[in-house]
Design an enzyme around this catalytic site. Structure first.
Site, PDB file in Angstrom:
ATOM      1  N   GLU A  64       0.938  -1.953   0.084  1.00 49.25           N
ATOM      2  CA  GLU A  64      -0.388   0.270  -0.288  1.00 49.25           C
ATOM      3  C   GLU A  64       1.103   0.850   0.102  1.00 49.25           C
ATOM      4  O   GLU A  64       0.567   2.360  -0.540  1.00 49.25           O
ATOM      5  CB  GLU A  64      -0.756  -0.473   0.973  1.00 49.25           C
ATOM      6  N   PRO A 273      12.048 -13.155  -0.119  1.00 45.03           N
ATOM      7  CA  PRO A 273      11.075 -13.448   1.144  1.00 45.03           C
ATOM      8  C   PRO A 273      10.290 -12.433   1.090  1.00 45.03           C
ATOM      9  O   PRO A 273      10.740 -11.373   1.362  1.00 45.03           O
ATOM     10  CB  PRO A 273      11.240 -14.000   2.115  1.00 45.03           C
ATOM     11  N   ARG A 274       8.694 -12.465   1.012  1.00 42.24           N
ATOM     12  CA  ARG A 274       7.546 -11.099   1.499  1.00 42.24           C
ATOM     13  C   ARG A 274       7.595 -11.026   2.817  1.00 42.24           C
ATOM     14  O   ARG A 274       7.548  -9.549   2.662  1.00 42.24           O
ATOM     15  CB  ARG A 274       6.026 -11.771   0.935  1.00 42.24           C
ATOM     16  N   GLY A 318      12.590  -2.916   0.785  1.00 43.74           N
ATOM     17  CA  GLY A 318      12.692  -1.465   0.121  1.00 43.74           C
ATOM     18  C   GLY A 318      14.011  -0.911  -1.354  1.00 43.74           C
ATOM     19  O   GLY A 318      13.720   0.045  -1.681  1.00 43.74           O
ATOM     20  N   GLU A 319      14.427  -2.715  -2.046  1.00 42.08           N
ATOM     21  CA  GLU A 319      15.080  -2.338  -3.004  1.00 42.08           C
ATOM     22  C   GLU A 319      14.584  -3.438  -3.848  1.00 42.08           C
ATOM     23  O   GLU A 319      15.264  -3.582  -4.677  1.00 42.08           O
ATOM     24  CB  GLU A 319      16.603  -3.146  -2.451  1.00 42.08           C
ATOM     25  N   ASN A 343       2.603  -7.323  -5.764  1.00 38.04           N
ATOM     26  CA  ASN A 343       1.824  -6.411  -7.213  1.00 38.04           C
ATOM     27  C   ASN A 343       2.943  -6.144  -8.070  1.00 38.04           C
ATOM     28  O   ASN A 343       4.038  -7.134  -7.940  1.00 38.04           O
ATOM     29  CB  ASN A 343       2.497  -4.798  -6.590  1.00 38.04           C
ATOM     30  N   LEU A 345       3.147  -5.127 -11.143  1.00 43.38           N
ATOM     31  CA  LEU A 345       3.048  -3.875 -12.107  1.00 43.38           C
ATOM     32  C   LEU A 345       4.570  -3.546 -11.826  1.00 43.38           C
ATOM     33  O   LEU A 345       5.542  -2.259 -13.051  1.00 43.38           O
ATOM     34  CB  LEU A 345       2.527  -2.949 -12.188  1.00 43.38           C
ATOM     35  N   GLU A 346       5.635  -3.726 -10.783  1.00 46.05           N
ATOM     36  CA  GLU A 346       6.803  -3.343 -10.471  1.00 46.05           C
ATOM     37  C   GLU A 346       7.771  -3.550 -11.537  1.00 46.05           C
ATOM     38  O   GLU A 346       8.496  -3.002 -12.871  1.00 46.05           O
ATOM     39  CB  GLU A 346       7.388  -3.514  -8.884  1.00 46.05           C
TER      40      GLU A 346
END
Length: 435
Positions: A64, A273-274, A318-319, A343, A345-346
């Site tokens: 989000e 990993p998430r 964050g990478e 996601n 789309l990245e």
């Protein structure tokens, strides 16, 4: 109803607080931001909110927060003198938010107890609050409404799984939704669903998906080479990034990877990993399989670069865009197991060939668009994943065409940020007019 809700929350705290203390005693860590979650802020923490209008954006976690980036950029440009405050529920989301240059203040979202929410709203006094995705906190909505604070649901989505539950309690939800000034939904289906749940139809509109408005720099060959050197990756091997993976999924990814390497494929795996805290568990899995690996946090200590057949296990956050920039192939997790997907789309944004599994119900519209445009590949299971990766390794033209089709799809679906910003501007202008 709200009194009963408060009593339930108080009862749950009798379980949660001992759990936090046990966690600290056993692991030496406690959940960050616990004081902020109960409305107790360090001296000077809220200085940025003083004598400035505050626009508060709440994003639960990493996904989000990333989705909110285009909107945060637009808000910063439209309101340069405002304080942009971002709150999160998770620690990983908070870490991502703190890395964003547009944000003035990052906080943890308060527990939804009346006494806590009342204290926080009084201290921060926001001009407007934006909830990204579908976040419905009854006490926050009620008390913000009492203070005349406009609430906006942005990038609103009602999943197939949650809709039946929401519909069943629509009589309870209706007074909560009545406190929202606007609902900017991702699709027509999401708009219809939130109306069924009790949202006033005149406040509902289809704005699109903010994730299509994400922007990323497309690196050239020299920049990719520099990135590979920075992360100690072999310049010759193809890079496969398996991002946002879950338990039960890493095993399938590693099965496919080991078979591909055994076939002689010149392939190097980046496993992300998430939840970074699972890296210890995943590292044990790699050791059991006798797969050589390096942790992202220790990769700088290596002398030689990682080669085909090895694994870079990512224990940072964050990478992801950097990893996708280096990728030749991208698999997005949460989709081979019934999580609902993440996601995609990245990777598409960086013109990469993207694969995902059959469990994409949280991103059903995006997956449908990608499939129709020939911009991504869906695989049924781990064996099909291996076959698809092998096919793409052998067909660089197919990799290129998938990446190009995905990029064109994104370019044709931008605009959600502008529509959402227009709604926010109208509400803020109306509030100023009312004094």
């Amino acid at each position: 109803m709200f009194l009963l809700y408060d009593l339930v929350l108080l009862a749950s705290s009798l379980v949660l607080i001992p759990w936090y203390l046990l966690r600290k005693a056993r692991y030496g860590t406690a959940r960050r931001g616990l004081r902020e979650r109960v409305g107790l802020f360090a001296p000077g923490k809220l200085a940025a909110t003083q004598k400035r209008p505050v626009i508060w954006v709440h994003a639960v976690s990493v996904g989000e927060t990333r989705a909110a980036i285009p909107l945060l950029k637009a808000l910063r440009q439209a309101y340069p003198d405002a304080c942009l405050l971002v709150s999160n529920t998770t620690e990983t989301g908070n870490s991502v938010a703190r890395s964003l240059a547009e944000v003035d203040l990052c906080l943890f979202f308060p527990f939804d107890l009346s006494i806590v929410v009342r204290r926080v709203l009084k201290q921060i006094n926001p001009s407007l609050v934006v909830f990204v995705d579908t976040e419905l906190w009854p006490n926050f909505a009620r008390l913000a409404g009492q203070r005349g604070i406009p609430l906006v649901l942005a990038n609103g989505r009602i999943s197939d799984r949650s809709f039946p539950r929401y519909r069943a309690i629509r009589l309870v939800l209706r007074p909560v939704l009545a406190n929202f000034s606007a609902f900017c939904m991702q699709s027509e289906q999401d708009a219809e669903r939130i109306k069924v749940m009790g949202a006033p139809s005149e406040r509902v509109q289809v704005a699109g998906n903010l994730k299509f408005d994400l922007q990323a720099h497309l690196p050239n060959a020299g920049e990719v080479k520099s990135l590979k050197e920075r992360f100690h990756l072999s310049p010759e091997a193809l890079v496969w990034v398996a991002g946002s993976t879950h338990a039960g999924e890493e095993e399938q990814v590693l099965d496919a990877y080991q078979r591909l390497v055994a076939e002689g494929r010149n392939l190097l795996l980046l496993l992300v990993p998430r939840h970074p805290e699972r890296c210890r568990q995943v590292s044990e899995l790699l050791s059991q399989r006798k797969l050589p690996f390096a942790l992202r946090s220790h990769v700088d200590e290596r002398q030689a670069p990682l080669q085909a057949g090895e694994v870079l296990l990512v224990d940072s956050i964050g990478e992801m865009l950097k990893f996708y920039a280096m990728a030749d192939l991208v698999f997005v997790g949460g989709s081979l197991v019934p999580v609902g997907g993440h996601n995609v789309l990245e990777g598409v944004l960086l013109k990469k060939p993207v694969l995902y599994g059959p469990h994409m119900h949280n991103f059903r519209d995006i997956a449908k668009l990608l499939g129709k445009a020939g911009a991504a590949l869906e695989v049924a299971d781990g064996k099909a994943l291996q076959q698809a990766i092998a096919q793409l390794i052998d067909n660089p033209e197919q990799r290129h065409s998938l990446g190009k089709a995905g990029y064109q799809l994104i370019a044709g679906n931008v605009g959600a940020t502008a529509k959402t910003l227009s709604v926010i501007e109208s509400l803020l202008a109306e509030r100023v007019a009312k004094g």
